[in-house]
Design a protein around this motif. Sequence first.
Motif, PDB file in Angstrom:
ATOM      1  N   CYS A 100      -7.209  -0.733  11.661  1.00 26.77           N
ATOM      2  CA  CYS A 100      -8.044  -0.495  10.484  1.00 26.77           C
ATOM      3  C   CYS A 100      -9.437  -1.093  10.687  1.00 26.77           C
ATOM      4  N   SER A 101     -10.274  -0.371  11.420  1.00 28.45           N
ATOM      5  CA  SER A 101     -11.635  -0.814  11.726  1.00 28.45           C
ATOM      6  C   SER A 101     -12.622  -0.054  10.849  1.00 28.45           C
ATOM      7  N   PRO A 102     -13.638  -0.732  10.315  1.00 27.22           N
ATOM      8  CA  PRO A 102     -14.637  -0.059   9.476  1.00 27.22           C
ATOM      9  C   PRO A 102     -15.273   1.132  10.182  1.00 27.22           C
ATOM     10  N   GLY A 103     -15.365   2.228   9.458  1.00 23.60           N
ATOM     11  CA  GLY A 103     -15.958   3.432  10.011  1.00 23.60           C
ATOM     12  C   GLY A 103     -15.000   4.279  10.819  1.00 23.60           C
ATOM     13  N   MET A 104     -13.769   3.773  11.057  1.00 25.58           N
ATOM     14  CA  MET A 104     -12.789   4.485  11.872  1.00 25.58           C
ATOM     15  C   MET A 104     -11.574   4.931  11.082  1.00 25.58           C
ATOM     16  N   VAL A 105     -11.365   4.364   9.910  1.00 27.55           N
ATOM     17  CA  VAL A 105     -10.236   4.742   9.059  1.00 27.55           C
ATOM     18  C   VAL A 105     -10.726   5.010   7.644  1.00 27.55           C
ATOM     19  N   LYS A 106     -10.025   5.899   6.979  1.00 22.24           N
ATOM     20  CA  LYS A 106     -10.261   6.191   5.564  1.00 22.24           C
ATOM     21  C   LYS A 106     -11.746   6.428   5.257  1.00 22.24           C
ATOM     22  N   THR A 107     -12.392   7.241   6.085  1.00 23.32           N
ATOM     23  CA  THR A 107     -13.816   7.502   5.898  1.00 23.32           C
ATOM     24  C   THR A 107     -14.094   8.300   4.627  1.00 23.32           C
ATOM     25  N   ARG A 108     -13.076   9.020   4.115  1.00 25.83           N
ATOM     26  CA  ARG A 108     -13.292   9.776   2.879  1.00 25.83           C
ATOM     27  C   ARG A 108     -13.260   8.890   1.634  1.00 25.83           C
ATOM     28  N   LEU A 109     -12.951   7.598   1.816  1.00 21.72           N
ATOM     29  CA  LEU A 109     -13.090   6.644   0.715  1.00 21.72           C
ATOM     30  C   LEU A 109     -14.533   6.186   0.556  1.00 21.72           C
ATOM     31  N   THR A 110     -15.370   6.581   1.500  1.00 23.95           N
ATOM     32  CA  THR A 110     -16.780   6.164   1.521  1.00 23.95           C
ATOM     33  C   THR A 110     -17.679   7.374   1.309  1.00 23.95           C
ATOM     34  N   PRO A 111     -18.489   7.395   0.221  1.00 25.44           N
ATOM     35  CA  PRO A 111     -18.409   6.520  -0.933  1.00 25.44           C
ATOM     36  C   PRO A 111     -17.209   6.893  -1.826  1.00 25.44           C
ATOM     37  N   PRO A 112     -16.908   6.088  -2.831  1.00 20.60           N
ATOM     38  CA  PRO A 112     -17.710   5.015  -3.406  1.00 20.60           C
ATOM     39  C   PRO A 112     -17.572   3.672  -2.677  1.00 20.60           C
ATOM     40  N   LEU A 113     -16.565   3.523  -1.789  1.00 12.53           N
ATOM     41  CA  LEU A 113     -16.375   2.251  -1.115  1.00 12.53           C
ATOM     42  C   LEU A 113     -17.296   2.152   0.093  1.00 12.53           C
ATOM     43  N   THR A 114     -17.541   0.931   0.533  1.00  7.18           N
ATOM     44  CA  THR A 114     -18.232   0.721   1.794  1.00  7.18           C
ATOM     45  C   THR A 114     -17.217   0.905   2.924  1.00  7.18           C
ATOM     46  N   PRO A 115     -17.684   1.116   4.163  1.00  2.00           N
ATOM     47  CA  PRO A 115     -16.731   1.222   5.272  1.00  2.00           C
ATOM     48  C   PRO A 115     -15.840  -0.010   5.400  1.00  2.00           C
ATOM     49  N   GLU A 116     -16.396  -1.177   5.115  1.00  2.00           N
ATOM     50  CA  GLU A 116     -15.598  -2.399   5.201  1.00  2.00           C
ATOM     51  C   GLU A 116     -14.530  -2.435   4.115  1.00  2.00           C
ATOM     52  N   GLN A 117     -14.885  -2.027   2.915  1.00  2.00           N
ATOM     53  CA  GLN A 117     -13.894  -1.991   1.835  1.00  2.00           C
ATOM     54  C   GLN A 117     -12.805  -0.957   2.124  1.00  2.00           C
ATOM     55  N   ALA A 118     -13.203   0.190   2.649  1.00  2.00           N
ATOM     56  CA  ALA A 118     -12.227   1.234   2.965  1.00  2.00           C
ATOM     57  C   ALA A 118     -11.253   0.752   4.029  1.00  2.00           C
ATOM     58  N   ALA A 119     -11.771   0.066   5.054  1.00  2.00           N
ATOM     59  CA  ALA A 119     -10.907  -0.435   6.121  1.00  2.00           C
ATOM     60  C   ALA A 119      -9.963  -1.506   5.592  1.00  2.00           C
ATOM     61  N   ALA A 120     -10.464  -2.375   4.723  1.00  2.00           N
ATOM     62  CA  ALA A 120      -9.617  -3.424   4.155  1.00  2.00           C
ATOM     63  C   ALA A 120      -8.515  -2.825   3.293  1.00  2.00           C
ATOM     64  N   LEU A 121      -8.839  -1.769   2.543  1.00  2.00           N
ATOM     65  CA  LEU A 121      -7.819  -1.133   1.709  1.00  2.00           C
ATOM     66  C   LEU A 121      -6.788  -0.429   2.588  1.00  2.00           C
ATOM     67  N   ALA A 122      -7.232   0.182   3.681  1.00  2.00           N
ATOM     68  CA  ALA A 122      -6.297   0.805   4.619  1.00  2.00           C
ATOM     69  C   ALA A 122      -5.357  -0.235   5.217  1.00  2.00           C
ATOM     70  N   GLN A 123      -5.896  -1.405   5.534  1.00  2.00           N
ATOM     71  CA  GLN A 123      -5.064  -2.469   6.088  1.00  2.00           C
ATOM     72  C   GLN A 123      -4.021  -2.924   5.066  1.00  2.00           C
ATOM     73  N   THR A 124      -4.427  -3.036   3.814  1.00  2.00           N
ATOM     74  CA  THR A 124      -3.477  -3.417   2.768  1.00  2.00           C
ATOM     75  C   THR A 124      -2.384  -2.369   2.628  1.00  2.00           C
ATOM     76  N   SER A 125      -2.760  -1.093   2.694  1.00  2.00           N
ATOM     77  CA  SER A 125      -1.778  -0.007   2.623  1.00  2.00           C
ATOM     78  C   SER A 125      -0.797  -0.089   3.781  1.00  2.00           C
ATOM     79  N   LEU A 126      -1.315  -0.319   4.981  1.00  2.00           N
ATOM     80  CA  LEU A 126      -0.455  -0.423   6.157  1.00  2.00           C
ATOM     81  C   LEU A 126       0.499  -1.599   6.042  1.00  2.00           C
ATOM     82  N   SER A 127      -0.027  -2.770   5.707  1.00  2.00           N
ATOM     83  CA  SER A 127       0.819  -3.966   5.626  1.00  2.00           C
ATOM     84  C   SER A 127       1.893  -3.811   4.563  1.00  2.00           C
ATOM     85  N   GLN A 128       1.545  -3.186   3.444  1.00  3.90           N
ATOM     86  CA  GLN A 128       2.528  -2.990   2.376  1.00  3.90           C
ATOM     87  C   GLN A 128       3.606  -2.012   2.817  1.00  3.90           C
TER      88      GLN A 128
END
Length: 234
Positions: free
Chosen positions: A12-40
């Motif tokens: 889950c690296s910024p700009g490499m995952v969940k790019t369609r969450l940006t916007p409204p999220l930043t690439p860093e926020q999108a990557a962090a949310l993807a990581q939370t989804s994966l870990s859960q």
Amino acid sequence: MNLTIAVIAKECSPGMVKTRLTPPLTPEQAAALAQTSLSQTLETVRSLPAARRLLVFDGTPLQGDAAGFEVFAQSTGGLDERLAAICSLASGPLLILGMDTPQLCRDQLAPLLADWAAPAAVALRRAWLGPASDGGFWALGLYRPDGGLLRGVEMSTPQTGAHQLDRLTRGGLDVGLLPVLTDVDHFADALAAAQRCSGTPFACAVERLATGLQAAGAPVEALSAAAPTRRTAP
């Protein structure tokens, strides 16, 4: 039970995952949310009855994510080839899951688990498919793993789930259907998924992001209402 559960995921690296969450999220926020989804998702899989748990990964997983899993690198090729390659890692019943449905819980897999807990001669279904609301699928279970049932199925289209189901049925398999879940691709999807797993780390992360967006003046309700039209696989 003699079940192998494989989760296919990526770093889950910024700009490499969940790019369609940006916007409204930043690439860093999108990557962090993807990581939370994966870990859960991985934590949910740890709670399921399985003989083996595999993490088929593109990149390097976090140490906590890898705990309790056998880690394999994803194969090369398109998604159909990478999914098909997972079949070679299991000699018995195999359930393949993605990392994009953090609302996953044991209840949604209960029909498969109950069916495949029975002796081979009693189990009713030889395949299970979990349709996604965007037309794809979030789960694929094969009682006898066969990569040929996946190779050549066009992935990431509104018809992927229907085409995969057709491939399974034309292969002579009696297919059971799991509940339809929402893949988290857009922020509206994240809001919908969070409602189905209230109180979890993912839901709490989405709530914090939504609160921040509202504080910044972003119309979160409008984002939810403007979600892309979804086609549900049969």
